[in-house]
Design a protein around this motif. Structure first.
Motif, PDB file in Angstrom:
ATOM      1  N   ASP A  22      -2.681  98.023  28.527  1.00  5.66           N
ATOM      2  CA  ASP A  22      -2.638  97.756  27.092  1.00  5.66           C
ATOM      3  C   ASP A  22      -1.189  97.512  26.700  1.00  5.66           C
ATOM      4  OD1 ASP A  22      -5.365  98.153  26.728  1.00  5.66           O
ATOM      5  OD2 ASP A  22      -5.136 100.293  26.351  1.00  5.66           O
ATOM      6  N   TYR A  23      -0.961  96.488  25.861  1.00  9.12           N
ATOM      7  CA  TYR A  23       0.378  96.116  25.439  1.00  9.12           C
ATOM      8  C   TYR A  23       0.429  96.080  23.915  1.00  9.12           C
ATOM      9  CZ  TYR A  23       0.830  94.779  30.308  1.00  9.12           C
ATOM     10  OH  TYR A  23       0.854  94.801  31.676  1.00  9.12           O
ATOM     11  N   VAL A  24       1.395  96.764  23.312  1.00  6.76           N
ATOM     12  CA  VAL A  24       1.523  96.834  21.858  1.00  6.76           C
ATOM     13  C   VAL A  24       1.801  95.446  21.288  1.00  6.76           C
ATOM     14  CG1 VAL A  24       2.902  97.757  19.952  1.00  6.76           C
ATOM     15  CG2 VAL A  24       2.313  99.218  21.885  1.00  6.76           C
ATOM     16  N   ILE A  25       1.048  95.097  20.245  1.00  6.52           N
ATOM     17  CA  ILE A  25       1.225  93.832  19.523  1.00  6.52           C
ATOM     18  C   ILE A  25       2.070  94.105  18.284  1.00  6.52           C
ATOM     19  CG2 ILE A  25       0.072  91.980  18.243  1.00  6.52           C
ATOM     20  CD1 ILE A  25      -2.465  92.634  19.869  1.00  6.52           C
ATOM     21  N   THR A  26       3.061  93.247  18.050  1.00  6.18           N
ATOM     22  CA  THR A  26       3.889  93.354  16.854  1.00  6.18           C
ATOM     23  C   THR A  26       3.643  92.123  15.986  1.00  6.18           C
ATOM     24  OG1 THR A  26       5.566  94.559  18.107  1.00  6.18           O
ATOM     25  CG2 THR A  26       6.248  93.608  15.984  1.00  6.18           C
ATOM     26  N   PRO A  27       2.999  92.322  14.822  1.00 10.70           N
ATOM     27  CA  PRO A  27       2.803  91.188  13.906  1.00 10.70           C
ATOM     28  C   PRO A  27       4.041  90.997  13.024  1.00 10.70           C
ATOM     29  CG  PRO A  27       1.690  93.115  13.046  1.00 10.70           C
ATOM     30  CD  PRO A  27       2.322  93.524  14.356  1.00 10.70           C
ATOM     31  N   ALA A  28       4.233  89.783  12.576  1.00 13.85           N
ATOM     32  CA  ALA A  28       5.334  89.487  11.655  1.00 13.85           C
ATOM     33  C   ALA A  28       4.878  88.395  10.700  1.00 13.85           C
ATOM     34  CB  ALA A  28       6.566  89.038  12.437  1.00 13.85           C
ATOM     35  N   TYR A  29       5.561  88.283   9.577  1.00 16.45           N
ATOM     36  CA  TYR A  29       5.268  87.218   8.622  1.00 16.45           C
ATOM     37  C   TYR A  29       6.581  86.709   8.059  1.00 16.45           C
ATOM     38  CZ  TYR A  29       5.984  90.693   4.930  1.00 16.45           C
ATOM     39  OH  TYR A  29       6.510  91.648   4.110  1.00 16.45           O
ATOM     40  N   ASN A  30       6.545  85.496   7.564  1.00 16.48           N
ATOM     41  CA  ASN A  30       7.762  84.880   7.054  1.00 16.48           C
ATOM     42  C   ASN A  30       7.487  84.283   5.681  1.00 16.48           C
ATOM     43  OD1 ASN A  30      10.275  83.777   6.765  1.00 16.48           O
ATOM     44  ND2 ASN A  30       9.940  82.089   8.179  1.00 16.48           N
ATOM     45  N   ASN A  31       7.359  85.173   4.688  1.00 15.59           N
ATOM     46  CA  ASN A  31       7.187  84.735   3.309  1.00 15.59           C
ATOM     47  C   ASN A  31       7.562  85.916   2.416  1.00 15.59           C
ATOM     48  OD1 ASN A  31       6.326  83.991   0.723  1.00 15.59           O
ATOM     49  ND2 ASN A  31       4.709  82.681   1.555  1.00 15.59           N
ATOM     50  N   SER A  32       8.741  85.861   1.819  1.00 17.81           N
ATOM     51  CA  SER A  32       9.244  86.988   1.034  1.00 17.81           C
ATOM     52  C   SER A  32       8.492  87.196  -0.285  1.00 17.81           C
ATOM     53  CB  SER A  32      10.736  86.795   0.749  1.00 17.81           C
ATOM     54  OG  SER A  32      10.950  85.609  -0.001  1.00 17.81           O
ATOM     55  N   ASN A  33       7.563  86.309  -0.617  1.00 19.03           N
ATOM     56  CA  ASN A  33       6.780  86.488  -1.842  1.00 19.03           C
ATOM     57  C   ASN A  33       5.654  87.507  -1.660  1.00 19.03           C
ATOM     58  OD1 ASN A  33       8.225  84.671  -3.469  1.00 19.03           O
ATOM     59  ND2 ASN A  33       7.178  82.961  -2.509  1.00 19.03           N
ATOM     60  N   TYR A  34       5.468  88.003  -0.437  1.00 18.98           N
ATOM     61  CA  TYR A  34       4.408  88.968  -0.143  1.00 18.98           C
ATOM     62  C   TYR A  34       4.999  90.193   0.546  1.00 18.98           C
ATOM     63  CZ  TYR A  34       1.286  85.093  -1.129  1.00 18.98           C
ATOM     64  OH  TYR A  34       0.623  84.064  -1.747  1.00 18.98           O
ATOM     65  N   ALA A  35       4.443  91.349   0.225  1.00 19.90           N
ATOM     66  CA  ALA A  35       4.742  92.600   0.927  1.00 19.90           C
ATOM     67  C   ALA A  35       3.479  92.926   1.716  1.00 19.90           C
ATOM     68  CB  ALA A  35       5.086  93.709  -0.053  1.00 19.90           C
ATOM     69  N   VAL A  36       3.483  92.603   2.995  1.00 21.68           N
ATOM     70  CA  VAL A  36       2.273  92.676   3.813  1.00 21.68           C
ATOM     71  C   VAL A  36       2.149  94.032   4.494  1.00 21.68           C
ATOM     72  CG1 VAL A  36       1.024  91.671   5.759  1.00 21.68           C
ATOM     73  CG2 VAL A  36       2.314  90.191   4.207  1.00 21.68           C
ATOM     74  N   GLU A  37       0.965  94.597   4.355  1.00 14.76           N
ATOM     75  CA  GLU A  37       0.599  95.787   5.123  1.00 14.76           C
ATOM     76  C   GLU A  37      -0.426  95.323   6.149  1.00 14.76           C
ATOM     77  OE1 GLU A  37      -1.892  99.934   4.705  1.00 14.76           O
ATOM     78  OE2 GLU A  37      -0.988  99.086   2.919  1.00 14.76           O
ATOM     79  N   ALA A  42       4.354  93.432  23.931  1.00 16.71           N
ATOM     80  CA  ALA A  42       5.202  93.993  24.972  1.00 16.71           C
ATOM     81  C   ALA A  42       5.050  93.162  26.241  1.00 16.71           C
ATOM     82  CB  ALA A  42       4.830  95.452  25.220  1.00 16.71           C
ATOM     83  N   GLN A  43       6.110  93.092  27.031  1.00 16.72           N
ATOM     84  CA  GLN A  43       6.106  92.322  28.269  1.00 16.72           C
ATOM     85  C   GLN A  43       5.169  92.954  29.298  1.00 16.72           C
ATOM     86  OE1 GLN A  43       7.898  89.457  29.026  1.00 16.72           O
ATOM     87  NE2 GLN A  43       8.379  89.400  26.856  1.00 16.72           N
ATOM     88  N   GLY A  44       4.566  92.114  30.129  1.00 19.63           N
ATOM     89  CA  GLY A  44       3.746  92.599  31.238  1.00 19.63           C
ATOM     90  C   GLY A  44       2.539  91.719  31.448  1.00 19.63           C
ATOM     91  N   GLU A  45       2.120  91.589  32.690  1.00 22.07           N
ATOM     92  CA  GLU A  45       0.956  90.772  33.028  1.00 22.07           C
ATOM     93  C   GLU A  45      -0.062  91.536  33.873  1.00 22.07           C
ATOM     94  OE1 GLU A  45      -0.007  87.884  31.831  1.00 22.07           O
ATOM     95  OE2 GLU A  45       1.787  87.876  30.581  1.00 22.07           O
ATOM     96  N   ASN A  46       0.189  92.796  34.184  1.00 24.01           N
ATOM     97  CA  ASN A  46      -0.783  93.583  34.938  1.00 24.01           C
ATOM     98  C   ASN A  46      -1.808  94.188  33.994  1.00 24.01           C
ATOM     99  OD1 ASN A  46       0.200  93.207  37.583  1.00 24.01           O
ATOM    100  ND2 ASN A  46       1.863  94.649  37.159  1.00 24.01           N
ATOM    101  N   VAL A  47      -2.914  94.650  34.567  1.00 28.35           N
ATOM    102  CA  VAL A  47      -3.963  95.292  33.774  1.00 28.35           C
ATOM    103  C   VAL A  47      -3.360  96.482  33.039  1.00 28.35           C
ATOM    104  CG1 VAL A  47      -6.101  96.616  33.937  1.00 28.35           C
ATOM    105  CG2 VAL A  47      -5.808  94.529  35.295  1.00 28.35           C
TER     106      VAL A  47
END
Length: 181
Positions: free
Chosen positions: A83-98, A76-81
């Motif tokens: 907590d910002y939610v992290i969104t992970p992503a992957y780019n390989n359709s051969n895997y179903a990542v949890e 999430a955007q922001g530079e002040n003190v």
């Protein structure tokens, strides 16, 4: 041979007169995505520092190198003190990542910067400081400024509280005795 996720036609070549083989028309062989779990630990930084290249550390127990997933992270955007939610992503359709976050914590934390202030001025010392205040504090600067440059008189405790309400933890505040009479 290795094949990617998808549906593949079944083709059979048989050359034996002792058998009569029939393949149902439209028969396919299906390769599905391999389910895997990636363990993540959120990272943090101190206010004013650059973000880390990876916002989280990660591991998995598969035999392949984890780089096959082409992991990426956004936050999430922001530079002040905060907590910002992290969104992970992957780019390989051969895997179903949890993605499994350590302690169910998917937040990138920006922590307060530690500062020690040495304030100077030209006034008779009375336990209070006259200074200009705002949010543009630099750890290397004894000046706290905003666009209006209004002087404010505060005590040590008030100054510490003001800075703590911004992005800083004040470890000490001292008056520069050379400039205070």
């Amino acid at each position: 041979s290795t094949s990617n996720v998808g549906n593949y036609a079944i083709n059979v070549a048989w050359n034996n007169a002792n058998y009569n083989i029939t393949i149902k028309a439209g028969s396919v062989y299906t390769i599905t995505a391999r389910p895997v779990t990636v363990s993540l630990t959120a990272q943090s930084k101190v206010y004013g520092d650059n973000d880390l290249q990876d916002l989280a550390t990660y591991t998995w127990t598969e035999s392949e190198n984890i780089s096959v997933l082409n992991l990426s992270f956004t936050r999430a955007q922001g530079e002040n003190v905060n907590d910002y939610v992290i969104t992970p992503a992957y780019n390989n359709s051969n895997y179903a990542v949890e993605f499994a976050w350590a302690n169910d914590d998917d937040k990138f934390t920006i922590e307060k910067q530690q500062v020690s202030l040495v304030l100077s001025g030209s006034k008779v010392y009375d336990g209070k400081y006259v200074f200009t205040y705002g949010t543009n504090l630099s750890a290397n600067s004894a000046t706290i400024t905003n666009g209006t440059n209004k002087n404010t008189v505060v005590t040590d405790a008030e100054l510490t509280a003001l800075l703590a309400s911004m992005n800083f933890n004040v470890s000490s505040v001292t008056a520069n005795s050379a400039n205070v009479t």
